[in-house]
Design a protein around this motif. Structure first.
Motif, PDB file in Angstrom:
ATOM      1  N   THR A   1     -21.669  60.830  58.332  1.00 33.71           N
ATOM      2  CA  THR A   1     -21.913  59.945  59.470  1.00 33.71           C
ATOM      3  C   THR A   1     -20.646  59.759  60.294  1.00 33.71           C
ATOM      4  O   THR A   1     -20.625  58.947  61.215  1.00 33.71           O
ATOM      5  N   GLY A   2     -19.580  60.481  59.955  1.00 30.48           N
ATOM      6  CA  GLY A   2     -18.258  60.198  60.476  1.00 30.48           C
ATOM      7  C   GLY A   2     -18.020  60.582  61.920  1.00 30.48           C
ATOM      8  O   GLY A   2     -18.898  61.143  62.594  1.00 30.48           O
ATOM      9  N   PRO A   3     -16.814  60.329  62.421  1.00 29.33           N
ATOM     10  CA  PRO A   3     -16.502  60.540  63.835  1.00 29.33           C
ATOM     11  C   PRO A   3     -16.469  61.993  64.268  1.00 29.33           C
ATOM     12  O   PRO A   3     -16.646  62.294  65.444  1.00 29.33           O
ATOM     13  N   PHE A   4     -16.245  62.904  63.320  1.00 32.65           N
ATOM     14  CA  PHE A   4     -16.217  64.334  63.635  1.00 32.65           C
ATOM     15  C   PHE A   4     -17.180  65.076  62.717  1.00 32.65           C
ATOM     16  O   PHE A   4     -17.328  64.718  61.549  1.00 32.65           O
ATOM     17  N   GLN A   5     -17.825  66.095  63.239  1.00 39.07           N
ATOM     18  CA  GLN A   5     -18.690  66.904  62.398  1.00 39.07           C
ATOM     19  C   GLN A   5     -18.101  68.292  62.209  1.00 39.07           C
ATOM     20  O   GLN A   5     -17.380  68.815  63.058  1.00 39.07           O
ATOM     21  N   PHE A   6     -18.374  68.832  61.047  1.00 36.42           N
ATOM     22  CA  PHE A   6     -17.822  70.118  60.639  1.00 36.42           C
ATOM     23  C   PHE A   6     -18.415  71.243  61.481  1.00 36.42           C
ATOM     24  O   PHE A   6     -19.624  71.286  61.717  1.00 36.42           O
ATOM     25  N   VAL A   7     -17.534  72.164  61.929  1.00 33.85           N
ATOM     26  CA  VAL A   7     -17.990  73.337  62.686  1.00 33.85           C
ATOM     27  C   VAL A   7     -17.807  74.602  61.854  1.00 33.85           C
ATOM     28  O   VAL A   7     -18.768  75.318  61.590  1.00 33.85           O
ATOM     29  N   ASP A   8     -16.573  74.898  61.431  1.00 33.79           N
ATOM     30  CA  ASP A   8     -16.361  76.062  60.576  1.00 33.79           C
ATOM     31  C   ASP A   8     -14.996  75.991  59.911  1.00 33.79           C
ATOM     32  O   ASP A   8     -14.129  75.204  60.295  1.00 33.79           O
ATOM     33  N   TYR A   9     -14.831  76.831  58.903  1.00 33.80           N
ATOM     34  CA  TYR A   9     -13.583  76.908  58.144  1.00 33.80           C
ATOM     35  C   TYR A   9     -13.263  78.364  57.886  1.00 33.80           C
ATOM     36  O   TYR A   9     -14.049  79.082  57.259  1.00 33.80           O
ATOM     37  N   GLN A  10     -12.112  78.812  58.382  1.00 26.10           N
ATOM     38  CA  GLN A  10     -11.591  80.130  58.051  1.00 26.10           C
ATOM     39  C   GLN A  10     -10.597  79.922  56.914  1.00 26.10           C
ATOM     40  O   GLN A  10      -9.562  79.276  57.113  1.00 26.10           O
ATOM     41  N   LEU A  11     -10.912  80.424  55.756  1.00 25.48           N
ATOM     42  CA  LEU A  11     -10.198  80.122  54.526  1.00 25.48           C
ATOM     43  C   LEU A  11      -8.688  80.212  54.690  1.00 25.48           C
ATOM     44  O   LEU A  11      -8.158  81.226  55.158  1.00 25.48           O
ATOM     45  N   ASP A  12      -8.007  79.133  54.292  1.00 28.20           N
ATOM     46  CA  ASP A  12      -6.548  79.042  54.285  1.00 28.20           C
ATOM     47  C   ASP A  12      -5.927  79.184  55.673  1.00 28.20           C
ATOM     48  O   ASP A  12      -4.708  79.381  55.787  1.00 28.20           O
ATOM     49  N   THR A  13      -6.735  79.071  56.729  1.00 28.85           N
ATOM     50  CA  THR A  13      -6.206  79.298  58.074  1.00 28.85           C
ATOM     51  C   THR A  13      -6.529  78.157  59.033  1.00 28.85           C
ATOM     52  O   THR A  13      -5.630  77.470  59.508  1.00 28.85           O
ATOM     53  N   VAL A  14      -7.808  77.950  59.328  1.00 31.12           N
ATOM     54  CA  VAL A  14      -8.205  76.991  60.358  1.00 31.12           C
ATOM     55  C   VAL A  14      -9.486  76.271  59.952  1.00 31.12           C
ATOM     56  O   VAL A  14     -10.426  76.887  59.442  1.00 31.12           O
ATOM     57  N   ILE A  15      -9.517  74.949  60.193  1.00 25.47           N
ATOM     58  CA  ILE A  15     -10.754  74.170  60.103  1.00 25.47           C
ATOM     59  C   ILE A  15     -11.028  73.614  61.496  1.00 25.47           C
ATOM     60  O   ILE A  15     -10.122  73.105  62.161  1.00 25.47           O
ATOM     61  N   ARG A  16     -12.272  73.718  61.911  1.00 27.32           N
ATOM     62  CA  ARG A  16     -12.622  73.226  63.244  1.00 27.32           C
ATOM     63  C   ARG A  16     -13.695  72.151  63.138  1.00 27.32           C
ATOM     64  O   ARG A  16     -14.670  72.303  62.394  1.00 27.32           O
ATOM     65  N   TYR A  17     -13.489  71.072  63.897  1.00 27.69           N
ATOM     66  CA  TYR A  17     -14.436  69.965  63.961  1.00 27.69           C
ATOM     67  C   TYR A  17     -14.764  69.679  65.424  1.00 27.69           C
ATOM     68  O   TYR A  17     -13.968  69.967  66.316  1.00 27.69           O
ATOM     69  N   ALA A  18     -15.922  69.062  65.635  1.00 25.65           N
ATOM     70  CA  ALA A  18     -16.310  68.605  66.970  1.00 25.65           C
ATOM     71  C   ALA A  18     -16.630  67.118  66.905  1.00 25.65           C
ATOM     72  O   ALA A  18     -17.166  66.627  65.902  1.00 25.65           O
ATOM     73  N   ALA A  19     -16.306  66.399  67.957  1.00 23.03           N
ATOM     74  CA  ALA A  19     -16.630  64.975  68.001  1.00 23.03           C
ATOM     75  C   ALA A  19     -18.145  64.795  67.883  1.00 23.03           C
ATOM     76  O   ALA A  19     -18.920  65.515  68.520  1.00 23.03           O
ATOM     77  N   PHE A  20     -18.570  63.850  67.055  1.00 27.37           N
ATOM     78  CA  PHE A  20     -19.988  63.573  66.848  1.00 27.37           C
ATOM     79  C   PHE A  20     -20.480  62.699  68.002  1.00 27.37           C
ATOM     80  O   PHE A  20     -20.060  61.546  68.133  1.00 27.37           O
ATOM     81  N   PRO A  21     -21.352  63.219  68.853  1.00 30.20           N
ATOM     82  CA  PRO A  21     -21.746  62.463  70.055  1.00 30.20           C
ATOM     83  C   PRO A  21     -22.520  61.182  69.751  1.00 30.20           C
ATOM     84  O   PRO A  21     -22.508  60.254  70.567  1.00 30.20           O
TER      85      PRO A  21
END
Length: 531
Positions: A206-226
């Protein structure tokens, strides 16, 4: 190889940035990869930053920048007169994330709350062991099963925690990361699909950001939950660029490749403070860096051997060389900024000759041991490898041979919990809720053995004192008991308490409204960035 990995990470971040050119984004150079995205069974601050502080909420929260407890998914709560019932009134209309892999059909209700705790509590729950080798380190280590009698659904928006006895820190405990509220509807779907492990890799909260994708050991991307219950965040895209080397993190911040970074190397702080494009926040850390002796392993089962090994370590030299002005000697487990701190406890004395004699008196004339060193910088220990080398040299002077060992961060902690682990183990702690119980019970209670008690130390007198301290809400009585706990701890030396550190947080001047947490977490709620 490290340079190539860093370049790949930078390329990935730039690719993400290009794909969201019109969105407002913030890049955070995080210090380590998360074990996964379920905060219940994890213990690392980096795990919580990547999961509970972005994707999830709790019934109650800590106010930004403080340890004050404020409403979260519960708008309010009541405590019964005898202190054994805490009733939470849930927020109506709190929505779960909608993603490519799940669309919720209802809002948050009491079923989600009950599921979130019973999965950690009841061994017959289908989710109790849904990942191989997992353990509920906080829920079990804090002995929550002995305190909670029942979690009762009164109606869809009312849930009551029924306790076996009053528990002074319970409400603050429920603001901690392990108490994040999951979607029971999502869990039921995954169980029906035979895909339970996805709860940890494709999270829904329910949090402020929702998970988009994870490139292992490199990058995690989130988007603001509208549809976030407290309003959409100013940042559209939040990116974690995983950068394990603190000096590389600093260089990326200086180059504008990230906007904010944690845990700079002490040697880099002056440089970062001198850059006009950066702001370096700082505060005293609610933390402790220490080294656990496995008291079930000979000769570390002898308190005199433990005291001798501590006496052989030149703590002042380590703090000067490694913390470089950002650390102070730790004579107690809790930091001096915490209530109930006992300043009358004597500091450790460095006396290698006496240490050598004490080892001889204990029959230890030739000792070879492993000495564990963390692979990552932490707020309580900026360079465990260097500290291990200095301890190794100090011990060599009293006839002790130490072989330094280390593993990847998640594996390091997992191996450290094993009953047959050999050798002293460097670790540390940043407080979760501002209560001394969070240090004493979480780290050294009997129930925390195999979880977060890396010393496997179970002292009956210590246990009785800290358990009594939980049952009273009288601050003076609790202070008296925790001072007694500090005396017992010091007398039995289950760990060498090394240092409390000052914490620094460098960031671009473009970052707005960021608040440092005394609890060591990194939250981007309310944070903005100037365009």
């Amino acid at each position: 190889m490290k340079l190539m990995k860093t370049l790949l990470a930078a390329t990935a971040v730039l690719a993400l940035a290009a794909g969201a050119a019109q969105a407002k984004q913030l890049v955070y150079c995080s210090e380590a990869s998360p074990a996964h995205f379920d905060p219940g069974p994890t213990t690392g601050g980096n795990d919580f930053d990547a999961s509970s502080r972005t994707i999830y909420n709790r019934l109650v929260e800590f106010a930004p920048g403080s340890t004050d407890v404020i409403p979260g998914l519960a708008e309010s709560w009541d405590v019964s007169e005898d202190g054994t019932e805490i009733t939470f009134h849930l927020r109506a209309g709190a929505k779960f994330h909608t993603t490519e892999y799940f669309t919720p059909t209802r809002d948050l209700n009491a079923d989600d709350v009950i599921f979130s705790f019973e999965r950690q509590w009841k061994e017959d729950n289908a989710w109790f062991a849904y990942l191989d080798g997992m353990s509920w380190d906080y829920f079990q280590g804090m002995d929550m099963p002995s305190f909670i009698k029942e979690i009762r659904k009164d109606d869809d928006l009312t849930v009551t925690f029924v306790l076996n006895e009053p528990n002074a820190p319970m409400v603050a405990n429920l603001a901690m990361d392990f108490a994040s509220i999951m979607s029971k509807e999502y869990a039921d779907k995954l169980e029906a699909d035979g895909n339970m492990a996805a709860l940890s890799t494709q999270p829904i909260g329910t949090g402020p950001f929702q998970f988009v994708d994870y490139q292992l050991d490199t990058v995690i991307r989130y988007a603001a939950f509208p549809d976030y219950w407290d309003g959409k965040q100013p940042i559209d895209d939040l990116i974690f660029a995983i950068t394990t080397d603190p000096s590389v993190r600093a260089q990326r911040l200086l180059a504008g490749e990230c906007d904010i970074m944690p845990y700079p190397a002490p040697a880099d702080i002056a440089m970062l403070q001198g850059d006009d494009n950066l702001t370096v926040m700082e505060q005293e850390g609610l933390n402790i860096g220490y080294m656990s002796y496995n008291v079930t392993e000979a000769p570390f089962d002898d308190v005199n051997v433990r005291k001798a090994l501590t006496m052989a370590i030149d703590k002042a030299a380590i703090i000067e060389a490694v913390y470089q002005g950002a650390g102070q000697d730790a004579k107690n487990l809790i930091p001096p900024t915490m209530w109930s701190y006992d300043d009358s406890i004597p500091a450790d004395v460095y006396d290698p000759e006496k240490a050598k004699q004490m080892l001889a008196d204990a029959g230890v004339t030739e000792l070879t041991t492993d000495l564990w060193a963390m692979p990552v910088s932490r707020p309580y220990n900026p360079n465990a490898q260097r500290i291990a080398e200095l301890i190794q040299a100090d011990w060599a002077a009293v006839g002790v041979t130490a072989n330094i060992v280390s593993y990847e961060w998640t594996e390091y902690r997992t191996r450290g919990k094993l009953e047959d682990r050999k050798g002293p183990f460097q670790i540390g702690w940043t407080g979760d809720n501002g209560d001394p119980d969070n240090f004493f019970a979480t780290l050294f209670s009997c129930s925390a053995i195999g979880v977060s008690n890396y010393s496997s130390w179970c002292n009956e007198e210590f246990e009785a004192v800290i358990q009594e301290a939980k049952t009273t809400s009288d601050p003076a009585k609790r202070t008296e008991l925790y001072k007694k706990a500090q005396e017992i701890f010091k007398a039995d030396e289950p760990a060498m308490t090394l240092a409390h550190s000052r914490v620094f947080m460098p960031m671009s001047n473009k970052v707005q409204n960021y608040k440092m947490s005394p609890l060591g977490t990194h939250s981007f709620v309310g944070v903005d960035i100037a365009e």
